[in-house]
Design a protein around this motif. Structure first.
Motif, PDB file in Angstrom:
ATOM      1  N   ALA A  77      19.746 -31.869  32.678  1.00 38.08           N
ATOM      2  CA  ALA A  77      19.257 -31.090  31.624  1.00 38.08           C
ATOM      3  C   ALA A  77      20.382 -31.399  30.479  1.00 38.08           C
ATOM      4  O   ALA A  77      21.453 -31.679  30.740  1.00 38.08           O
ATOM      5  N   GLY A  78      19.921 -31.386  29.172  1.00 37.93           N
ATOM      6  CA  GLY A  78      20.848 -31.878  28.224  1.00 37.93           C
ATOM      7  C   GLY A  78      21.991 -30.968  27.833  1.00 37.93           C
ATOM      8  O   GLY A  78      21.853 -29.706  28.132  1.00 37.93           O
ATOM      9  N   PHE A  79      23.209 -31.271  27.299  1.00 35.24           N
ATOM     10  CA  PHE A  79      24.103 -30.194  26.965  1.00 35.24           C
ATOM     11  C   PHE A  79      24.887 -31.305  25.851  1.00 35.24           C
ATOM     12  O   PHE A  79      25.081 -32.075  25.786  1.00 35.24           O
ATOM     13  N   THR A  80      25.639 -29.903  25.024  1.00 33.66           N
ATOM     14  CA  THR A  80      26.405 -30.404  24.036  1.00 33.66           C
ATOM     15  C   THR A  80      27.486 -29.506  23.673  1.00 33.66           C
ATOM     16  O   THR A  80      27.508 -28.308  23.919  1.00 33.66           O
ATOM     17  N   LEU A  81      28.778 -30.304  23.488  1.00 33.86           N
ATOM     18  CA  LEU A  81      29.947 -29.509  23.595  1.00 33.86           C
ATOM     19  C   LEU A  81      30.541 -29.734  22.039  1.00 33.86           C
ATOM     20  O   LEU A  81      30.656 -30.485  21.273  1.00 33.86           O
ATOM     21  N   TYR A  82      30.736 -28.265  21.566  1.00 35.98           N
ATOM     22  CA  TYR A  82      31.171 -28.084  20.245  1.00 35.98           C
ATOM     23  C   TYR A  82      32.538 -27.587  19.975  1.00 35.98           C
ATOM     24  O   TYR A  82      33.007 -26.612  20.910  1.00 35.98           O
ATOM     25  N   ARG A  83      33.175 -28.520  19.228  1.00 36.42           N
ATOM     26  CA  ARG A  83      34.779 -28.259  19.295  1.00 36.42           C
ATOM     27  C   ARG A  83      35.192 -27.829  17.961  1.00 36.42           C
ATOM     28  O   ARG A  83      34.480 -28.244  16.625  1.00 36.42           O
ATOM     29  N   HIS A  84      36.144 -26.974  17.696  1.00 37.83           N
ATOM     30  CA  HIS A  84      36.803 -26.582  16.303  1.00 37.83           C
ATOM     31  C   HIS A  84      38.142 -25.978  16.671  1.00 37.83           C
ATOM     32  O   HIS A  84      38.327 -25.205  17.600  1.00 37.83           O
ATOM     33  N   GLU A  85      39.229 -26.303  15.792  1.00 38.85           N
ATOM     34  CA  GLU A  85      40.620 -26.223  16.143  1.00 38.85           C
ATOM     35  C   GLU A  85      41.017 -24.679  16.145  1.00 38.85           C
ATOM     36  O   GLU A  85      41.867 -24.230  16.688  1.00 38.85           O
ATOM     37  N   ASP A  86      40.050 -24.080  15.338  1.00 37.81           N
ATOM     38  CA  ASP A  86      40.137 -22.584  15.112  1.00 37.81           C
ATOM     39  C   ASP A  86      39.458 -21.469  15.853  1.00 37.81           C
ATOM     40  O   ASP A  86      39.345 -20.289  15.929  1.00 37.81           O
ATOM     41  N   HIS A  87      38.399 -22.292  16.850  1.00 39.89           N
ATOM     42  CA  HIS A  87      37.749 -21.593  17.736  1.00 39.89           C
ATOM     43  C   HIS A  87      37.741 -22.098  19.335  1.00 39.89           C
ATOM     44  O   HIS A  87      37.886 -23.314  19.337  1.00 39.89           O
ATOM     45  N   ARG A  88      37.353 -21.034  20.022  1.00 40.75           N
ATOM     46  CA  ARG A  88      37.238 -21.755  21.425  1.00 40.75           C
ATOM     47  C   ARG A  88      35.987 -23.040  21.354  1.00 40.75           C
ATOM     48  O   ARG A  88      34.835 -22.731  20.803  1.00 40.75           O
ATOM     49  N   PRO A  89      36.156 -23.622  22.350  1.00 43.16           N
ATOM     50  CA  PRO A  89      34.942 -24.635  22.469  1.00 43.16           C
ATOM     51  C   PRO A  89      33.794 -23.895  23.031  1.00 43.16           C
ATOM     52  O   PRO A  89      33.674 -23.106  23.825  1.00 43.16           O
ATOM     53  N   VAL A  90      32.542 -24.185  22.593  1.00 40.76           N
ATOM     54  CA  VAL A  90      31.156 -23.866  23.047  1.00 40.76           C
ATOM     55  C   VAL A  90      30.424 -24.793  23.829  1.00 40.76           C
ATOM     56  O   VAL A  90      30.379 -25.770  22.959  1.00 40.76           O
ATOM     57  N   LEU A  91      29.923 -24.627  24.686  1.00 39.07           N
ATOM     58  CA  LEU A  91      29.004 -25.438  25.530  1.00 39.07           C
ATOM     59  C   LEU A  91      27.617 -25.091  25.367  1.00 39.07           C
ATOM     60  O   LEU A  91      26.989 -23.950  25.795  1.00 39.07           O
ATOM     61  N   HIS A  92      26.622 -25.776  24.948  1.00 39.84           N
ATOM     62  CA  HIS A  92      25.136 -25.508  24.750  1.00 39.84           C
ATOM     63  C   HIS A  92      24.291 -26.228  25.729  1.00 39.84           C
ATOM     64  O   HIS A  92      24.409 -27.443  25.788  1.00 39.84           O
ATOM     65  N   HIS A  93      23.935 -25.556  26.683  1.00 39.87           N
ATOM     66  CA  HIS A  93      23.114 -26.088  27.904  1.00 39.87           C
ATOM     67  C   HIS A  93      21.645 -25.764  27.597  1.00 39.87           C
ATOM     68  O   HIS A  93      21.311 -24.603  27.710  1.00 39.87           O
ATOM     69  N   GLN A  94      21.024 -26.802  27.384  1.00 40.69           N
ATOM     70  CA  GLN A  94      19.228 -26.605  26.945  1.00 40.69           C
ATOM     71  C   GLN A  94      18.612 -26.639  28.026  1.00 40.69           C
ATOM     72  O   GLN A  94      18.700 -27.601  29.152  1.00 40.69           O
ATOM     73  N   GLN A  95      17.775 -25.556  28.418  1.00 41.52           N
ATOM     74  CA  GLN A  95      16.722 -25.384  29.371  1.00 41.52           C
ATOM     75  C   GLN A  95      15.491 -25.691  28.550  1.00 41.52           C
ATOM     76  O   GLN A  95      15.322 -25.488  27.294  1.00 41.52           O
ATOM     77  N   PRO A  96      14.341 -25.719  29.248  1.00 41.68           N
ATOM     78  CA  PRO A  96      13.067 -25.657  28.504  1.00 41.68           C
ATOM     79  C   PRO A  96      12.700 -24.813  27.576  1.00 41.68           C
ATOM     80  O   PRO A  96      12.264 -25.163  26.379  1.00 41.68           O
ATOM     81  N   THR A  97      12.926 -23.556  27.796  1.00 39.34           N
ATOM     82  CA  THR A  97      12.468 -22.379  27.032  1.00 39.34           C
ATOM     83  C   THR A  97      13.546 -21.469  26.731  1.00 39.34           C
ATOM     84  O   THR A  97      13.486 -20.394  26.179  1.00 39.34           O
ATOM     85  N   THR A  98      14.845 -21.839  27.148  1.00 39.85           N
ATOM     86  CA  THR A  98      15.986 -20.916  27.040  1.00 39.85           C
ATOM     87  C   THR A  98      17.214 -21.843  26.871  1.00 39.85           C
ATOM     88  O   THR A  98      17.253 -23.018  27.175  1.00 39.85           O
ATOM     89  N   SER A  99      18.167 -21.436  26.218  1.00 40.42           N
ATOM     90  CA  SER A  99      19.644 -21.900  25.837  1.00 40.42           C
ATOM     91  C   SER A  99      20.475 -21.016  26.500  1.00 40.42           C
ATOM     92  O   SER A  99      20.496 -20.097  26.240  1.00 40.42           O
ATOM     93  N   LEU A 100      21.494 -21.807  27.065  1.00 42.21           N
ATOM     94  CA  LEU A 100      22.719 -21.180  27.621  1.00 42.21           C
ATOM     95  C   LEU A 100      23.961 -21.550  26.815  1.00 42.21           C
ATOM     96  O   LEU A 100      24.206 -22.701  26.644  1.00 42.21           O
ATOM     97  N   PHE A 101      24.630 -20.625  26.492  1.00 42.93           N
ATOM     98  CA  PHE A 101      25.996 -20.958  25.516  1.00 42.93           C
ATOM     99  C   PHE A 101      27.172 -20.409  26.484  1.00 42.93           C
ATOM    100  O   PHE A 101      27.629 -19.259  26.596  1.00 42.93           O
ATOM    101  N   LEU A 102      28.100 -21.433  26.632  1.00 37.18           N
ATOM    102  CA  LEU A 102      29.165 -21.176  27.497  1.00 37.18           C
ATOM    103  C   LEU A 102      30.392 -21.409  26.923  1.00 37.18           C
ATOM    104  O   LEU A 102      30.637 -22.475  25.981  1.00 37.18           O
ATOM    105  N   GLU A 103      31.423 -20.406  26.906  1.00 37.00           N
ATOM    106  CA  GLU A 103      32.969 -20.798  26.666  1.00 37.00           C
ATOM    107  C   GLU A 103      34.032 -20.418  27.545  1.00 37.00           C
ATOM    108  O   GLU A 103      35.302 -20.287  26.955  1.00 37.00           O
ATOM    109  N   ASN A 104      33.798 -19.836  28.545  1.00 38.70           N
ATOM    110  CA  ASN A 104      34.761 -19.677  29.386  1.00 38.70           C
ATOM    111  C   ASN A 104      35.767 -20.981  30.060  1.00 38.70           C
ATOM    112  O   ASN A 104      35.092 -22.048  29.847  1.00 38.70           O
ATOM    113  N   ASP A 105      36.938 -20.817  30.132  1.00 39.94           N
ATOM    114  CA  ASP A 105      37.806 -22.022  30.286  1.00 39.94           C
ATOM    115  C   ASP A 105      37.066 -22.987  31.463  1.00 39.94           C
ATOM    116  O   ASP A 105      37.011 -24.330  31.499  1.00 39.94           O
TER     117      ASP A 105
END
Length: 320
Positions: A257-285
């Motif tokens: 499944a596809g995923f995208t990693l978003y980074r910003h120096e003032d925020h925690r990184p966030v990982l978007h893991h896309q499923q067919p009908t849901t999306s999971l957003f992760l930010e634990n180390d």
């Protein structure tokens, strides 16, 4: 017999004075290390999470729509303006029940009230799950927030071209195969195209790892594939848009499944893991570290930017 007394300045006298100094230095060092660790932990706690950022952004949007200033809202809730600002910037949480009161004062719709009160009550544990139409997370507010606020975005999708690089006919083909009617399809195409307009591709660092197999997917119209390839070639020339083709021989079968990693120096990184009908957003180390290691594997197997441009040029010629 009396014990010998060391003369001032003797070796034993120096040692006896050195021991307290050494112990004091050790205590000072431990105190400094504890202080630095405390500052680090405090800074990490102050970093807004994806949940608090999303909630704050939605509160700001609804308040602005109502024509209210932060001071207006503060007066209605008996808060000072800085409390409103911190909440809307994701830097603090409101006491229980206050978000509902905020939304009522800002004339939120019943649907907005239900959705945001539910978001506020969710545990802030580094996981967010959002439902969306098949293959179309584009309308999720958190997606728009992450794309607008991140300074670097890195994606890998083994099944589909990156959404930000898709041209209009390609989007229609992809979503058309997923059962969208004409009206819904038109709205979905407009939403996807408006997410990241071409001008935004030059405003931050994008890294797209594109499996070469996604370029060979047969659509109904060969002209669409040709135009899509030409678009990828032109985008690959942008200095802050880094395209890397991943050869079909690369051994990367463990994540489908596809995923995208978003980074910003003032925020925690966030990982978007896309499923067919849901999306999971992760930010634990631990979760972020797992996907960062996976991206390292992808990068090691991918073509360089120059090799990618040459390969795109060759494929464009073949498809003509």
């Amino acid at each position: 017999m009396s014990s010998p007394i060391s003369a001032p300045g003797s070796t034993s006298d120096c040692h006896s004075r050195r021991r307290p100094d050494r112990k004091r230095n050790q205590n000072e060092r431990h105190t400094l290390e504890a202080h630095e660790e405390s500052l680090k932990n405090r800074k990490e706690k102050l970093l807004p999470t994806a949940k608090t950022r999303l909630l704050g952004l939605e509160l700001l949007r609804i308040r602005t729509r109502a024509g209210l200033t932060g001071s207006d809202m503060g007066l209605m809730l008996n808060w000072n303006a800085s409390t409103v600002s911190r909440l809307e910037n994701g830097l603090s949480r409101a006491p229980a029940g206050e978000v509902a009161l905020y939304l009522a004062r800002a004339k939120a719709t019943p649907a907005e009230l239900d959705e945001l009160v539910s978001l506020d009550r969710r545990p802030d544990d580094g996981y967010l799950v959002s439902a969306h139409p098949p293959g179309f997370p584009d309308g999720l507010p958190i997606i728009g927030m992450l794309e607008q606020q991140s300074t670097s975005i890195t994606s890998y999708d083994p099944a589909e071209l990156p959404h930000a690089l898709q041209i209009k006919p390609y989007i229609r083909e992809v979503l058309g195969h997923r059962g969208y009617d004409d009206q819904a399809l038109g709205a979905a195409v407009r939403t996807r195209l408006s997410r990241l307009p071409p001008s935004s591709l030059a405003s931050r660092v994008f890294t797209f790892y594109i499996p070469e197999s996604t370029l060979h997917q047969r659509g109904e119209h060969p002209a669409v594939a040709r135009d899509q390839m030409a678009h990828l070639t032109s985008v690959s020339l942008l200095p802050r848009c880094r395209l890397h083709l991943v050869p079909e021989t690369a051994a990367l079968d463990d994540i489908r499944a596809g995923f995208t990693l978003y980074r910003h120096e003032d925020h925690r990184p966030v990982l978007h893991h896309q499923q067919p009908t849901t999306s999971l957003f992760l930010e634990n180390d631990a979760d972020i570290a797992f996907y960062e290691r996976y991206l390292e594997r992808v990068a090691a197997l991918a073509l360089s930017r120059a090799e990618t441009r040459d390969r795109l040029d060759h494929l464009s010629t073949v498809k003509r």
